[in-house]
Design a protein around this motif. Structure first.
Motif, mmCIF file in Angstrom:
data_model
loop_
_atom_site.group_PDB
_atom_site.id
_atom_site.type_symbol
_atom_site.label_atom_id
_atom_site.label_comp_id
_atom_site.label_asym_id
_atom_site.label_seq_id
_atom_site.Cartn_x
_atom_site.Cartn_y
_atom_site.Cartn_z
ATOM 1 N N ALA A 39 21.485 40.601 6.482
ATOM 2 C CA ALA A 39 20.753 41.292 6.450
ATOM 3 C C ALA A 39 20.639 42.924 6.437
ATOM 4 C CB ALA A 39 20.215 40.969 8.071
ATOM 5 N N LYS A 40 22.501 43.109 5.626
ATOM 6 C CA LYS A 40 22.543 44.733 6.241
ATOM 7 C C LYS A 40 21.904 45.747 4.368
ATOM 8 C CE LYS A 40 27.499 44.192 5.545
ATOM 9 N NZ LYS A 40 29.142 44.191 5.314
ATOM 10 N N PRO A 41 21.120 46.484 4.865
ATOM 11 C CA PRO A 41 19.979 47.441 4.516
ATOM 12 C C PRO A 41 20.867 47.917 3.269
ATOM 13 C CG PRO A 41 21.312 48.766 6.643
ATOM 14 C CD PRO A 41 21.547 47.294 6.957
ATOM 15 N N LYS A 42 21.438 48.038 3.523
ATOM 16 C CA LYS A 42 23.476 48.447 1.808
ATOM 17 C C LYS A 42 22.926 47.510 1.119
ATOM 18 C CE LYS A 42 24.120 53.098 4.103
ATOM 19 N NZ LYS A 42 24.433 54.170 3.446
ATOM 20 N N SER A 43 22.666 46.274 1.279
ATOM 21 C CA SER A 43 23.019 44.946 0.631
ATOM 22 C C SER A 43 22.501 45.086 -0.844
ATOM 23 C CB SER A 43 23.181 43.836 0.877
ATOM 24 O OG SER A 43 21.596 43.356 1.541
ATOM 25 N N PHE A 44 22.507 46.132 -1.377
ATOM 26 C CA PHE A 44 21.728 46.217 -3.076
ATOM 27 C C PHE A 44 21.280 45.771 -3.875
ATOM 28 C CE2 PHE A 44 22.228 50.780 -0.795
ATOM 29 C CZ PHE A 44 21.200 51.388 -0.620
ATOM 30 N N GLY A 45 22.639 45.183 -4.100
ATOM 31 C CA GLY A 45 23.235 43.446 -4.875
ATOM 32 C C GLY A 45 21.772 42.987 -4.860
ATOM 33 N N LEU A 46 21.772 42.647 -3.307
ATOM 34 C CA LEU A 46 21.296 40.757 -3.002
ATOM 35 C C LEU A 46 19.998 41.648 -3.068
ATOM 36 C CD1 LEU A 46 23.513 39.765 -0.281
ATOM 37 C CD2 LEU A 46 23.293 38.746 -3.090
ATOM 38 N N ARG A 47 19.595 42.668 -2.932
ATOM 39 C CA ARG A 47 17.626 43.076 -2.110
ATOM 40 C C ARG A 47 17.382 43.195 -3.973
ATOM 41 N NH1 ARG A 47 16.991 47.699 0.325
ATOM 42 N NH2 ARG A 47 18.490 47.320 1.876
ATOM 43 N N GLY A 48 18.219 43.541 -4.607
ATOM 44 C CA GLY A 48 18.024 43.585 -6.361
ATOM 45 C C GLY A 48 17.754 42.347 -6.572
ATOM 46 N N ILE A 49 18.140 41.137 -6.797
ATOM 47 C CA ILE A 49 17.637 39.929 -7.099
ATOM 48 C C ILE A 49 16.936 39.517 -6.049
ATOM 49 C CG2 ILE A 49 19.304 37.748 -6.810
ATOM 50 C CD1 ILE A 49 22.284 39.232 -7.195
ATOM 51 N N ARG A 50 17.081 39.160 -5.639
ATOM 52 C CA ARG A 50 14.862 38.753 -4.752
ATOM 53 C C ARG A 50 14.463 39.690 -5.623
ATOM 54 N NH1 ARG A 50 18.495 39.933 0.710
ATOM 55 N NH2 ARG A 50 18.565 37.583 1.609
ATOM 56 N N GLU A 51 14.372 40.529 -5.396
ATOM 57 C CA GLU A 51 12.912 41.777 -5.698
ATOM 58 C C GLU A 51 12.518 41.275 -7.779
ATOM 59 O OE1 GLU A 51 13.929 46.126 -5.718
ATOM 60 O OE2 GLU A 51 13.769 45.875 -3.325
ATOM 61 N N ARG A 52 14.019 41.231 -8.473
ATOM 62 C CA ARG A 52 13.764 40.755 -9.549
ATOM 63 C C ARG A 52 12.942 38.852 -9.651
ATOM 64 N NH1 ARG A 52 17.539 43.851 -10.004
ATOM 65 N NH2 ARG A 52 17.466 45.492 -11.445
ATOM 66 N N VAL A 53 13.952 38.330 -9.528
ATOM 67 C CA VAL A 53 13.329 37.001 -8.700
ATOM 68 C C VAL A 53 11.815 37.231 -8.076
ATOM 69 C CG1 VAL A 53 12.916 34.795 -7.206
ATOM 70 C CG2 VAL A 53 15.626 36.092 -8.566
#
Length: 80
Positions: free
Chosen positions: A31-45
């Protein structure tokens, strides 16, 4: 120090599983707001109408599973 990667077709889709034996990932880490790697993966998927799962791995560590549907070549709704 160990990573396992698996890529296979399953029920009309593509499944990528990556697991390791590291320290794992907590719900707070996800849930960290700065976890851009995981956020990027989520958005692409999500843009591929897929699903992302992040869970504890059997041997400790973390398992990331990505499931993405595959379009059929004869599908008239498929865009190039």
């Amino acid at each position: 120090d160990q990573v396992s990667v698996s890529l296979h077709r399953d029920d009309g889709g593509l499944v990528l599983e990556v697991s390791d034996n590291g320290k794992g990932i907590s719900p707070a880490d996800l849930a960290k707001p700065k976890s851009f790697g995981l956020r990027g993966i989520r958005e692409r998927v999500k843009s591929l109408d897929g699903r992302l799962e992040i869970q504890p791995a059997a041997a400790g560590g973390t398992r990331v599973t990505v499931r993405v549907p595959l379009a059929c070549d004869d599908d008239p709704t498929r865009q190039s």
